[in-house]
Enzyme design. Structure first.
Site, mmCIF file in Angstrom:
data_model
loop_
_atom_site.group_PDB
_atom_site.id
_atom_site.type_symbol
_atom_site.label_atom_id
_atom_site.label_comp_id
_atom_site.label_asym_id
_atom_site.label_seq_id
_atom_site.Cartn_x
_atom_site.Cartn_y
_atom_site.Cartn_z
ATOM 1 N N GLY A 15 -0.153 12.224 -1.529
ATOM 2 C CA GLY A 15 -0.673 13.434 -2.164
ATOM 3 C C GLY A 15 -1.649 14.180 -1.263
ATOM 4 O O GLY A 15 -1.567 15.409 -1.125
ATOM 5 N N GLU A 34 -9.714 9.905 5.765
ATOM 6 C CA GLU A 34 -9.025 8.692 5.285
ATOM 7 C C GLU A 34 -9.839 7.459 5.663
ATOM 8 O O GLU A 34 -10.254 7.316 6.812
ATOM 9 C CB GLU A 34 -7.617 8.629 5.896
ATOM 10 C CG GLU A 34 -6.899 7.290 5.772
ATOM 11 C CD GLU A 34 -6.698 6.804 4.334
ATOM 12 O OE1 GLU A 34 -6.367 7.615 3.457
ATOM 13 O OE2 GLU A 34 -6.910 5.588 4.100
ATOM 14 N N GLN A 35 -10.003 6.560 4.678
ATOM 15 C CA GLN A 35 -10.829 5.370 4.927
ATOM 16 C C GLN A 35 -10.189 4.376 5.910
ATOM 17 O O GLN A 35 -10.889 3.730 6.684
ATOM 18 C CB GLN A 35 -11.149 4.661 3.611
ATOM 19 C CG GLN A 35 -9.929 4.070 2.913
ATOM 20 C CD GLN A 35 -10.249 3.384 1.604
ATOM 21 O OE1 GLN A 35 -11.405 3.312 1.197
ATOM 22 N NE2 GLN A 35 -9.235 2.865 0.936
ATOM 23 N N HIS A 47 11.278 6.417 -3.764
ATOM 24 C CA HIS A 47 12.271 7.452 -4.091
ATOM 25 C C HIS A 47 11.593 8.805 -3.931
ATOM 26 O O HIS A 47 10.446 8.970 -4.337
ATOM 27 C CB HIS A 47 12.662 7.415 -5.574
ATOM 28 C CG HIS A 47 13.294 6.176 -6.066
ATOM 29 N ND1 HIS A 47 14.579 6.164 -6.539
ATOM 30 C CD2 HIS A 47 12.823 4.921 -6.230
ATOM 31 C CE1 HIS A 47 14.876 4.952 -6.964
ATOM 32 N NE2 HIS A 47 13.822 4.173 -6.786
ATOM 33 N N ARG A 108 8.143 4.042 2.695
ATOM 34 C CA ARG A 108 7.011 4.952 2.490
ATOM 35 C C ARG A 108 6.150 5.126 3.736
ATOM 36 O O ARG A 108 5.547 6.180 3.915
ATOM 37 C CB ARG A 108 6.210 4.623 1.231
ATOM 38 C CG ARG A 108 5.636 3.259 1.141
ATOM 39 C CD ARG A 108 5.016 3.034 -0.229
ATOM 40 N NE ARG A 108 3.968 3.985 -0.545
ATOM 41 C CZ ARG A 108 3.637 4.353 -1.769
ATOM 42 N NH1 ARG A 108 4.280 3.881 -2.809
ATOM 43 N NH2 ARG A 108 2.673 5.188 -1.966
ATOM 44 N N TYR A 215 17.197 -0.494 -3.555
ATOM 45 C CA TYR A 215 17.803 0.626 -2.822
ATOM 46 C C TYR A 215 17.592 0.467 -1.324
ATOM 47 O O TYR A 215 16.737 -0.299 -0.873
ATOM 48 C CB TYR A 215 17.226 1.965 -3.305
ATOM 49 C CG TYR A 215 15.716 2.098 -3.327
ATOM 50 C CD1 TYR A 215 15.018 2.565 -2.226
ATOM 51 C CD2 TYR A 215 14.991 1.763 -4.470
ATOM 52 C CE1 TYR A 215 13.635 2.713 -2.255
ATOM 53 C CE2 TYR A 215 13.610 1.904 -4.515
ATOM 54 C CZ TYR A 215 12.939 2.365 -3.407
ATOM 55 O OH TYR A 215 11.577 2.497 -3.435
ATOM 56 N N ASP A 294 -2.932 9.998 -8.110
ATOM 57 C CA ASP A 294 -3.383 8.792 -8.817
ATOM 58 C C ASP A 294 -4.867 8.839 -9.160
ATOM 59 O O ASP A 294 -5.325 8.136 -10.060
ATOM 60 C CB ASP A 294 -3.102 7.537 -7.973
ATOM 61 C CG ASP A 294 -1.678 7.027 -8.153
ATOM 62 O OD1 ASP A 294 -0.860 7.763 -8.751
ATOM 63 O OD2 ASP A 294 -1.380 5.912 -7.702
ATOM 64 N N ALA A 307 4.108 9.315 -6.882
ATOM 65 C CA ALA A 307 3.789 10.079 -5.675
ATOM 66 C C ALA A 307 4.337 11.489 -5.805
ATOM 67 O O ALA A 307 3.738 12.450 -5.319
ATOM 68 C CB ALA A 307 4.374 9.393 -4.449
HETATM 69 P P1 FAD Z 1 -2.630 6.922 -2.793
HETATM 70 O O1 FAD Z 1 -1.248 6.825 -2.285
HETATM 71 O O2 FAD Z 1 -3.234 5.735 -3.455
HETATM 72 O O3 FAD Z 1 -3.552 7.366 -1.581
HETATM 73 C C1 FAD Z 1 -4.942 7.366 -1.665
HETATM 74 C C2 FAD Z 1 -5.506 7.372 -0.240
HETATM 75 O O4 FAD Z 1 -6.921 7.548 -0.325
HETATM 76 C C3 FAD Z 1 -5.275 6.050 0.483
HETATM 77 O O5 FAD Z 1 -4.774 6.317 1.776
HETATM 78 C C4 FAD Z 1 -6.663 5.411 0.516
HETATM 79 O O6 FAD Z 1 -6.856 4.582 1.646
HETATM 80 C C5 FAD Z 1 -7.563 6.637 0.560
HETATM 81 N N1 FAD Z 1 -8.918 6.400 0.027
HETATM 82 C C6 FAD Z 1 -9.257 5.737 -1.108
HETATM 83 N N2 FAD Z 1 -10.594 5.730 -1.268
HETATM 84 C C7 FAD Z 1 -11.119 6.407 -0.199
HETATM 85 C C8 FAD Z 1 -12.452 6.750 0.196
HETATM 86 N N3 FAD Z 1 -13.520 6.365 -0.532
HETATM 87 N N4 FAD Z 1 -12.633 7.469 1.342
HETATM 88 C C9 FAD Z 1 -11.555 7.880 2.089
HETATM 89 N N5 FAD Z 1 -10.269 7.562 1.759
HETATM 90 C C10 FAD Z 1 -10.047 6.855 0.618
HETATM 91 N N6 FAD Z 1 5.965 6.966 -6.654
HETATM 92 C C11 FAD Z 1 7.063 7.718 -6.417
HETATM 93 O O7 FAD Z 1 6.981 8.971 -6.443
HETATM 94 N N7 FAD Z 1 8.282 7.117 -6.145
HETATM 95 C C12 FAD Z 1 8.413 5.741 -6.103
HETATM 96 O O8 FAD Z 1 9.509 5.239 -5.841
HETATM 97 C C13 FAD Z 1 7.253 4.925 -6.369
HETATM 98 N N8 FAD Z 1 7.316 3.553 -6.358
HETATM 99 C C14 FAD Z 1 6.172 2.818 -6.601
HETATM 100 C C15 FAD Z 1 6.249 1.406 -6.628
HETATM 101 C C16 FAD Z 1 5.088 0.641 -6.878
HETATM 102 C C17 FAD Z 1 5.192 -0.860 -6.964
HETATM 103 C C18 FAD Z 1 3.843 1.291 -7.065
HETATM 104 C C19 FAD Z 1 2.584 0.483 -7.324
HETATM 105 C C20 FAD Z 1 3.777 2.683 -7.057
HETATM 106 C C21 FAD Z 1 4.930 3.458 -6.838
HETATM 107 N N9 FAD Z 1 4.901 4.853 -6.859
HETATM 108 C C22 FAD Z 1 6.016 5.600 -6.635
HETATM 109 C C23 FAD Z 1 3.644 5.531 -7.179
HETATM 110 C C24 FAD Z 1 2.958 5.993 -5.954
HETATM 111 O O9 FAD Z 1 2.811 4.949 -5.007
HETATM 112 C C25 FAD Z 1 1.579 6.561 -6.269
HETATM 113 O O10 FAD Z 1 1.624 7.347 -7.429
HETATM 114 C C26 FAD Z 1 1.160 7.423 -5.083
HETATM 115 O O11 FAD Z 1 0.992 6.621 -3.934
HETATM 116 C C27 FAD Z 1 -0.130 8.183 -5.388
HETATM 117 O O12 FAD Z 1 -0.441 8.978 -4.270
HETATM 118 P P2 FAD Z 1 -1.930 9.449 -4.019
HETATM 119 O O13 FAD Z 1 -1.862 10.238 -2.751
HETATM 120 O O14 FAD Z 1 -2.471 10.091 -5.245
HETATM 121 O O15 FAD Z 1 -2.790 8.118 -3.831
#
Ligand code: FAD
Length: 382
Positions: A15, A34-35, A47, A108, A215, A294, A307
């Site tokens: 995201g 990014e941490q 997916h 991913r 997959y 998230d 995601a």
């Molecule tokens: P995240 O991917 O969690 O990224 C957050 C980032 O912020 C990380 O890089 C972290 O290191 C960084 N961060 C955190 N705290 C700090 C801080 N204090 N300072 C600096 N950086 C920080 N979604 C799909 O669309 N398709 C799928 O097939 C799918 N399969 C999944 C399977 C599993 C088992 C799981 C658990 C999830 C799956 N998801 C899927 C959901 C998806 O992984 C999440 O919804 C998505 O990764 C959320 O993206 P995000 O960018 O919001 O957060």
């Protein structure tokens, strides 16, 4: 055109990187913090549906992704024990024609690396763990664990389920353990050649209380991946995953179809992830800080759209900021929430219920959506 001020994105997940890239392409000055010290190619697939590929088109990485990823012609749902087909959801050429883009599955880590290429060089700073944030009214001060500081006009919290920015807006609250875990394993494609079995491009094996989604993560079909959903009593969860084993997979899925037994036999390394959740948040933004993905609406991953929602959020937020200009971020944040909350909450509810595509149904409401073409609801009528 925006006033050329500075936007900080916290988190370079799927995201955060989408937000960074799209905002830069819209003319904003953006840094992503990014941490992690660097990206690792963690063992997991993902997916990406046509609703997301339309966003990747704007980011300039759609073709690159299509060249690398697997292109399933169907999402099959099958009975885990008998193998009977419960649904055959057309993807492939159908998805391109009906939903306006391809449906792909990919690793991913490869996807994240590809997203990185769509940002301006040097605009993602690694090893920057946000420890505190202060909205001064005229800008925001960000303090990092390494002792450094940065200032920004607005801050986008794309920092995942344990978001520091969510905590800043709403207070300390750990996410809820959903009562479910996901086992994950990658399998080398060559290991599957010894079986006289058919390994389908995208298939979800179901039984009453558990499932296994399987997959390919590459077009070359040299990497196969599974991810389970299984009820599991809580344990003392430290870190985001623990090691699992072939033995645990056998205990959990030993009664499943021979294809699943072959996958378990080929699993060299299995990990187990607690599936965490939160109730819908009462606010998505406050002052100069706004959340996405998230950090804002985590969900159980059973619809494969978590995601996707983070990436759609990033696109809608960019659209709203472009509409209002950065100085009127308050209107942009209200517009963004008005145009995202209903869809993200619906996906969150269906994903948590784990019913999506189990039986034959029309997924057009998910895959047909185009975040750039959807009429913009005014904040007042939302
Ligand atoms: P995240 O991917 O969690 O990224 C957050 C980032 O912020 C990380 O890089 C972290 O290191 C960084 N961060 C955190 N705290 C700090 C801080 N204090 N300072 C600096 N950086 C920080 N979604 C799909 O669309 N398709 C799928 O097939 C799918 N399969 C999944 C399977 C599993 C088992 C799981 C658990 C999830 C799956 N998801 C899927 C959901 C998806 O992984 C999440 O919804 C998505 O990764 C959320 O993206 P995000 O960018 O919001 O957060």
């Amino acid at each position: 055109m925006s006033n050329m001020k500075h936007i900080a994105v916290i988190g370079a997940g799927l995201g955060g990187l989408a937000a960074g890239s799209l905002l830069q392409k819209a003319g904003f000055n953006v840094t992503v913090y990014e941490q992690s010290p660097a990206f690792a190619r963690l063992g997991a697939g993902i997916h990406m549906g046509p609703n997301v590929l339309k966003v990747f088109r704007r980011m300039g990485i759609e073709q690159q992704l299509e060249d690398l990823a697997s292109h399933p012609d169907f999402w099959f749902s099958r009975d885990g024990e008998t193998g009977d087909y419960l649904s055959r959801i057309p993807l492939g050429a159908w998805a391109r024609k009906e939903y306006g883009a391809a449906y792909v599955t990919v690793h991913r880590g490869d996807l994240q690396a590809m997203q990185m290429t769509s940002l301006q060089p040097g605009s993602v700073q690694f090893g920057k763990c946000l420890s505190s944030v202060e909205d001064s009214g005229s800008d925001v001060v960000l303090r990092f664990q390494d002792g450094s500081e940065a200032r920004a006009d607005i801050v986008i919290g794309a920092d995942g389920i344990n978001s520091k920015l969510r905590e800043h807006l709403l207070g300390v609250e750990a996410p809820t353990y959903s009562g479910w875990v996901a086992h994950r394993a990658l399998i080398r494609g060559e290991q599957l050649r010894k079986y006289n079995l058919s390994f389908e491009d995208c298939v979800k094996w179901w039984s009453e209380d558990r499932h296994l989604m399987v997959y390919y993560t590459t077009k070359a079909r040299d990497e196969y991946y599974y991810v389970s959903g299984v009820p599991h009593p809580a344990w003392d969860i430290k870190g985001s995953f623990v090691d699992s084993s072939q033995q645990e997979m056998l205990e959990t899925f030993g009664h499943y179809h021979p294809v699943v037994q072959a996958l378990i036999e080929c699993s060299e390394s299995v990990t187990k992830w607690p599936l965490l959740n939160r109730k819908p948040l009462p606010v998505w933004s406050e002052g100069r800080i706004v959340l996405l993905g998230d950090a804002c609406h985590p969900m159980k991953p059973h619809m494969a759209q978590g995601a996707a929602m983070a990436i759609e959020d990033a696109a809608m937020l960019t659209r709203c900021l472009t509409e209002t200009g950065l100085s009127d971020y308050a209107t942009a944040f209200r517009l963004y929430e008005a145009n995202r909350k209903e869809r993200a909450s619906r996906v969150q509810a269906v994903s948590n219920a784990n019913t999506f595509l189990r039986a034959q149904e029309d997924p057009a409401w998910v895959y047909g959506y185009d975040v750039f073409a959807a009429p913009l609801k005014s904040e007042v009528t939302s």
